[in-house]
Design an enzyme around this catalytic site. Sequence first.
Site, PDB file in Angstrom:
ATOM      1  N   GLU A 113       2.698   6.959  -0.003  1.00  0.00           N
ATOM      2  CA  GLU A 113       2.670   5.684   0.706  1.00  0.00           C
ATOM      3  C   GLU A 113       4.047   5.587   1.348  1.00  0.00           C
ATOM      4  OE1 GLU A 113       1.498   1.035  -0.110  1.00  0.00           O
ATOM      5  OE2 GLU A 113       2.783   2.036  -1.553  1.00  0.00           O
ATOM      6  N   ASP A 135       3.164   5.556  -4.957  1.00  0.00           N
ATOM      7  CA  ASP A 135       3.316   4.192  -4.497  1.00  0.00           C
ATOM      8  C   ASP A 135       4.735   3.961  -3.967  1.00  0.00           C
ATOM      9  OD1 ASP A 135       2.305   1.332  -4.490  1.00  0.00           O
ATOM     10  OD2 ASP A 135       4.036   1.106  -5.806  1.00  0.00           O
TER      11      ASP A 135
END
Length: 705
Positions: free
Chosen positions: A389, A352
Amino acid sequence: MTRTSQTPTSRKPSADPLMPQPKPILQFNYPLPYGAVVRDGGVQFAIYSKSATSMRVLLYNRVTDSEPSRSIEFDPQTDRWGDIWSIFVPELPIGSLYHFQADGPFAPEQGHRFDGHARLIDPYARALAGKFQPGQDGIVRPPKCVVVDDHFDWQGDRHLKRPLSETIIYEMHVRGFTKSSTSDVDHPGTYLGVIEKIPYLKSLGVTAVELMPVHEFPTEESNGSKSERPNYWGYDPMAFFAPHRGYAYGNKPGAQVRQFKEMVRELHAAGIEVILDVVFNHTSEGNEHGPTFTFKGLENSVYYMLNQDGSYKNYSGCGNTVNSNHPIAREMIFHCLRHWVYNYHIDGFRFDLASILHRNRHGDLVPNPPLVEYIAEDPMLADTKIIAEAWDAAGAYQVGSFANHRWAEWNGAYRDNIRRYWRGDNGMTGAMATRLSGSSDLYQPSGKNPYHSINFVTSHDGYTLNDLVSYERKHNMANGEENRDGDNNNYSSNYGIEGPTRRVAIQELRVRQVKNMLATLLLSQGTPMIVSGDEVLRTQRGNNNAYCQDNATSWFDWRLVSRNTEMLRFVEALTAFRVHQPTLRREAFLTGTAERPNDLPDVSWYGTDGEVIDWQSAYHSMTCLLGTSWLRDRNARCVMILMHAGGSPQNFMAPPAAEKFKWRLFIDTAKPSPKDIYPGATGPVLINGEPIELDHHSLRCYVAV
């Protein structure tokens, strides 16, 4: 690394001594150097703190106890080795509950925030139990750490090691997948509930589940009170090594460890890999106004990026930023990844806000940060998938340029371009062609391959696919932030009416658009990711940021499986076709060339007249012809995809190069089920030389037979 030998019950030794005996299957564990380490006769507690002046381990009898039953002081002369505090506690059983407590300077301007009264979660805790407890004395009492034994009967389970090019990812939330009463499982909202739904996942045809955060996060406010906006998604970590206790069935401390392993083992037995969404960019301790219950109370300036005045740099948008390229934090992340790979058999990770990992200890973006490079080169992670990401909340955007060839990336450009093309935006045919063929513009310059592009149209963060074609404005009032949260740029359309409607024409168009985008996703070069529920038209009623909706808004409504069987059938046929069709899963970028003079090129593009496409044309239509050149798989078939995003019907002519083949219809998104898709590409034969009429907003796919 320790090694133990196990023989699964399904592999009994031969009774004939002259016959070859089955080889024992080796199971590897990765022993952690810190935390609560089980040893013969007791438990060794080891924890890092350079600046602490004293250290204690607090032991509890019960999860509900607010005060410890025993406090054991570390002797700085005998129990400190360098900056590691280590003490052995004899006769302490597995399942014991504990916290750490550290004294030291409270000098925020120097980076120190020690609090000798704070109860601290062990950064290496293998499991937590209980909740935050409110206290009138102002002391934060976080969940208690649990002494855990890593032993588990894996029954010979190993990593599946499926190539990324052959992977179909299904992003899902453990709790939300089965929490609804409509799930009809015995253990709703848990790891065991996922096991009960494995037959569904297998029939859907996905090859990997990407689990939204399962490492520990708070389920209530850190002062013990109930939050008006519960933490549902889990992007707020507080114990990176521990599976979330809230997804376990029952309240026995440590039960989540065994149940999580059971889930992984059974998913592997069904041929499904497990990828974890990990959040190494911030923690739930927040900024200088947040509580102290773990890293802040041990070595604040080591674990977090700080400004000169002692406040917290905030590249995550969540109050603080993990100092991931500090050697101590970096070591912790390495141990954590190895722990999940070897002690939980995890197959990969999605990082993330991974651009934060590209920031040095001062917060500056650097080209080859140690952490990112070490993860890629770590031999113990060589069999795992690593996905970034590739952006953060402070403006970094590295899609196409994130690290080396080991790193795949969520392709945000793919999401936006596919949405805009099918919405009918002008000038999107070239972008659509680039995304459909693997995004070579992004990944080829950095030496990557098509499969490094994780293609998605929707993710947990944003609209569901059904809502993408039903709403033009976000509807997030239920989140309690006056609709200020969530992205305003969704490239969505409601096609005439905002939200649900009984108008049949709009309903049919919405379903067609969902099919168009799902077909595009699963026919594209790259690695596709489907969001849980999109295959049956799940809705969040226009909420595009359901992070706090632990209710029917976010949960999988299993009634949709029977209500939308036609859509489910469509997706199942698509995934099955992709799995068996190497033409769609190339490991190298398309070249537009043919291997032999009379062969079709690996890719060629045409306009509606069957001639070479004019990329400057104002049309919203094109034909993609995929040949089998350079492939060595006998199952490879030529594929022809016709796409029309215009608002009126459009005639196409097949390219002359296609006329020497016999083509059967595979997909026609304009047709109602069962004529929308023919599993195995067994549809009507294309008559060469005759116009092919595509209805507005539709896609057809033919396969050469």
